[in-house]
Scaffold this motif. Structure first.
Motif, mmCIF file in Angstrom:
data_model
loop_
_atom_site.group_PDB
_atom_site.id
_atom_site.type_symbol
_atom_site.label_atom_id
_atom_site.label_comp_id
_atom_site.label_asym_id
_atom_site.label_seq_id
_atom_site.Cartn_x
_atom_site.Cartn_y
_atom_site.Cartn_z
ATOM 1 N N PRO A 69 -40.151 -24.686 -17.239
ATOM 2 C CA PRO A 69 -40.364 -25.212 -18.596
ATOM 3 C C PRO A 69 -40.648 -26.719 -18.666
ATOM 4 O O PRO A 69 -40.530 -27.292 -19.750
ATOM 5 C CB PRO A 69 -39.028 -24.897 -19.262
ATOM 6 C CG PRO A 69 -38.030 -25.102 -18.179
ATOM 7 C CD PRO A 69 -38.711 -24.661 -16.904
ATOM 8 N N TRP A 70 -41.013 -27.361 -17.553
ATOM 9 C CA TRP A 70 -41.327 -28.797 -17.606
ATOM 10 C C TRP A 70 -42.579 -29.039 -18.442
ATOM 11 O O TRP A 70 -43.546 -28.279 -18.374
ATOM 12 C CB TRP A 70 -41.582 -29.346 -16.204
ATOM 13 C CG TRP A 70 -40.353 -29.592 -15.378
ATOM 14 C CD1 TRP A 70 -39.858 -28.782 -14.402
ATOM 15 C CD2 TRP A 70 -39.495 -30.733 -15.420
ATOM 16 N NE1 TRP A 70 -38.739 -29.339 -13.830
ATOM 17 C CE2 TRP A 70 -38.488 -30.534 -14.435
ATOM 18 C CE3 TRP A 70 -39.464 -31.897 -16.188
ATOM 19 C CZ2 TRP A 70 -37.476 -31.467 -14.210
ATOM 20 C CZ3 TRP A 70 -38.460 -32.825 -15.959
ATOM 21 C CH2 TRP A 70 -37.471 -32.604 -14.977
ATOM 22 N N TYR A 71 -42.596 -30.101 -19.189
ATOM 23 C CA TYR A 71 -43.783 -30.541 -19.916
ATOM 24 C C TYR A 71 -43.719 -32.061 -20.055
ATOM 25 O O TYR A 71 -42.678 -32.666 -19.787
ATOM 26 C CB TYR A 71 -43.856 -29.886 -21.306
ATOM 27 C CG TYR A 71 -42.760 -30.292 -22.264
ATOM 28 C CD1 TYR A 71 -41.470 -29.754 -22.167
ATOM 29 C CD2 TYR A 71 -42.989 -31.224 -23.271
ATOM 30 C CE1 TYR A 71 -40.460 -30.134 -23.037
ATOM 31 C CE2 TYR A 71 -41.983 -31.614 -24.154
ATOM 32 C CZ TYR A 71 -40.719 -31.067 -24.027
ATOM 33 O OH TYR A 71 -39.718 -31.462 -24.886
ATOM 34 N N VAL A 72 -44.826 -32.669 -20.460
ATOM 35 C CA VAL A 72 -44.794 -34.114 -20.707
ATOM 36 C C VAL A 72 -44.582 -34.334 -22.195
ATOM 37 O O VAL A 72 -45.365 -33.874 -23.027
ATOM 38 C CB VAL A 72 -46.086 -34.818 -20.222
ATOM 39 C CG1 VAL A 72 -46.106 -36.278 -20.673
ATOM 40 C CG2 VAL A 72 -46.173 -34.749 -18.702
ATOM 41 N N LEU A 110 -42.191 -39.653 -26.044
ATOM 42 C CA LEU A 110 -41.280 -40.401 -25.180
ATOM 43 C C LEU A 110 -41.969 -40.881 -23.901
ATOM 44 O O LEU A 110 -41.434 -41.724 -23.181
ATOM 45 C CB LEU A 110 -40.068 -39.540 -24.809
ATOM 46 C CG LEU A 110 -39.110 -39.162 -25.937
ATOM 47 C CD1 LEU A 110 -38.026 -38.217 -25.430
ATOM 48 C CD2 LEU A 110 -38.472 -40.399 -26.554
ATOM 49 N N GLN A 111 -43.140 -40.300 -23.602
ATOM 50 C CA GLN A 111 -43.893 -40.615 -22.379
ATOM 51 C C GLN A 111 -43.045 -40.399 -21.127
ATOM 52 O O GLN A 111 -42.832 -41.314 -20.325
ATOM 53 C CB GLN A 111 -44.456 -42.029 -22.424
ATOM 54 C CG GLN A 111 -45.509 -42.204 -23.531
ATOM 55 C CD GLN A 111 -46.433 -43.389 -23.297
ATOM 56 O OE1 GLN A 111 -46.130 -44.311 -22.558
ATOM 57 N NE2 GLN A 111 -47.602 -43.349 -23.930
ATOM 58 N N LEU A 112 -42.568 -39.172 -20.986
ATOM 59 C CA LEU A 112 -41.827 -38.806 -19.779
ATOM 60 C C LEU A 112 -41.920 -37.299 -19.577
ATOM 61 O O LEU A 112 -42.369 -36.573 -20.462
ATOM 62 C CB LEU A 112 -40.374 -39.273 -19.874
ATOM 63 C CG LEU A 112 -39.571 -39.046 -21.163
ATOM 64 C CD1 LEU A 112 -39.191 -37.591 -21.355
ATOM 65 C CD2 LEU A 112 -38.324 -39.909 -21.154
ATOM 66 N N ALA A 113 -41.528 -36.863 -18.380
ATOM 67 C CA ALA A 113 -41.512 -35.426 -18.074
ATOM 68 C C ALA A 113 -40.172 -34.864 -18.530
ATOM 69 O O ALA A 113 -39.119 -35.480 -18.322
ATOM 70 C CB ALA A 113 -41.713 -35.201 -16.584
#
Ligand SMILES: [Ca+2]
Length: 265
Positions: free
Chosen positions: A133-136, A140-143
Motif C-alpha cells: 500500500p505504499w504511495y507518494v 506532504l511530499q513523502l512516501a
C-alpha cells in the motif's frame, strides 16, 4: 586595535597545531573547517589563517592575535566544489608581523556523490518503485503507507541505481515515521532496509517500532564502508507489519529524504 609590544628577544611564529586533514561533504555543501593555531615564537603577534582551494584561489581567511605559547581555535567556513571528486586544498598561516608564511597544511576534500534520485519525493514517485500500500503523499511530499486494514503486510519502496565505476558507500540516511492506532493491536512493525545486487543482499539493517512508545520517528543514519564494483544495485525499504486479529484502526508509515552517499575511488 591591539597595540603589540615587540619583544627584543624574539618574534612571533605561528604553527597549525591541529586540524582535520580529511573533509567529506556533498556537492556545494557549506562546511566548517577548524584549525588550532599556536604562537611558538618569543613575542606576541598577529597571524592570518588563509584557506586555498584546489585552484590556489583564496577562499576565506581570518586574523587572530596570539601571545607567546597561546593557542586558539579558528573556524573557517567554505563551500565545497559542486562536482564529486577528491580535491587538495591548503591552509596557510601568514605572519603579519614578519611578513612570511610560517606554516602550511594540505587538506583532502572529498565531495561525495548522491546515488538516490528524488530522495525527497519532490518529483512524486519518479525513480521509485512502490509496492501496495505504499504511495507518494504529494501534499506532504513523502512516501507513505497509510492503511486501515487488519492484514499483515510486507511491502517496500525501492530504487535501482547505477554505479559507473568502483565507489565506496559512506552513508545511508532517511527520515522515518511509524504510528499505529491503537498500538496494542500491532504485534510487530519495522522498516527493513537493504542494499541489493540482483538477488543478493549486500547490506541490511532495520528500524524498529515499539508498542509502548508507539510513534517512532526521526532521522536514521547508517555510516557505511561498502565497496561497490560497477553495476546495477537496488536500495529497498520495506515496511513489515504483523497485526492482531480485530481492532486496528490506523497504521501510518512514512519515509522521506532518502540519501545514499558514495565516495569516489
Ligand atoms: Ca519530502
Amino acid at each position: 586595535m591591539t597595540v603589540v609590544a615587540y619583544s627584543e628577544t624574539g618574534q612571533p611564529s605561528f604553527q597549525i597545531a591541529e586540524y582535520n586533514p580529511q573533509v567529506y561533504g556533498t556537492s556545494s555543501e557549506i562546511t566548517t573547517l577548524s584549525f588550532t593555531l599556536v604562537n611558538t615564537g618569543g613575542a606576541p603577534g598577529h597571524a592570518e589563517l588563509q584557506l586555498y582551494n584546489h585552484n590556489n584561489q583564496l577562499l576565506t581567511w581570518q586574523q587572530v592575535a596570539l601571545q607567546p605559547g597561546e593557542t586558539i581555535t579558528v573556524p573557517l567556513q567554505a563551500k565545497l566544489p559542486p562536482s564529486p571528486g577528491t580535491y587538495t586544498w591548503a591552509a596557510k598561516v601568514y605572519n603579519l608581523d614578519t611578513g612570511s608564511y610560517d606554516d602550511e597544511k594540505t587538506i583532502t576534500v572529498t565531495v561525495l556523490s548522491e546515488l538516490i534520485r528524488n530522495g525527497d519525493f519532490s518529483q512524486g514517485s519518479a525513480y521509485w518503485n512502490l509496492e501496495n500500500p505504499w504511495y507518494v503523499d504529494t501534499s506532504l511530499q513523502l512516501a507513505r503507507a497509510h492503511t486501515r486494514t487488519n492484514e499483515d503486510f510486507s511491502a517496500s519502496i525501492s530504487q535501482t541505481f547505477e554505479v559507473p565505476g568502483t565507489v565506496t558507500l559512506t552513508q545511508l540516511q532517511l527520515y522515518y515515521y511509524m504510528y499505529a492506532s491503537p498500538p496494542g493491536q500491532v504485534e510487530a512493525l519495522q522498516l527493513s532496509i537493504t542494499i541489493e545486487r540482483d538477488t543478493t543482499t549486500l547490506w541490511s539493517d532495520s528500524i524498529s517500532w515499539d508498542q509502548s512508545t508507539n510513534l517512532a520517528s526521526g532521522t536514521y543514519t547508517a555510516p557505511l564502508s561498502l565497496q561497490l564494483t560497477p553495476g546495477t544495485y537496488r536500495l529497498r525499504i520495506a515496511a513489515i507489519v504483523d497485526v492482531k486479529r480485530g481492532g486496528l484502526s490506523e497504521l501510518d508509515v512514512r519515509v522521506d529524504n532518502v540519501s545514499l552517499l558514495a565516495a569516489p575511488p
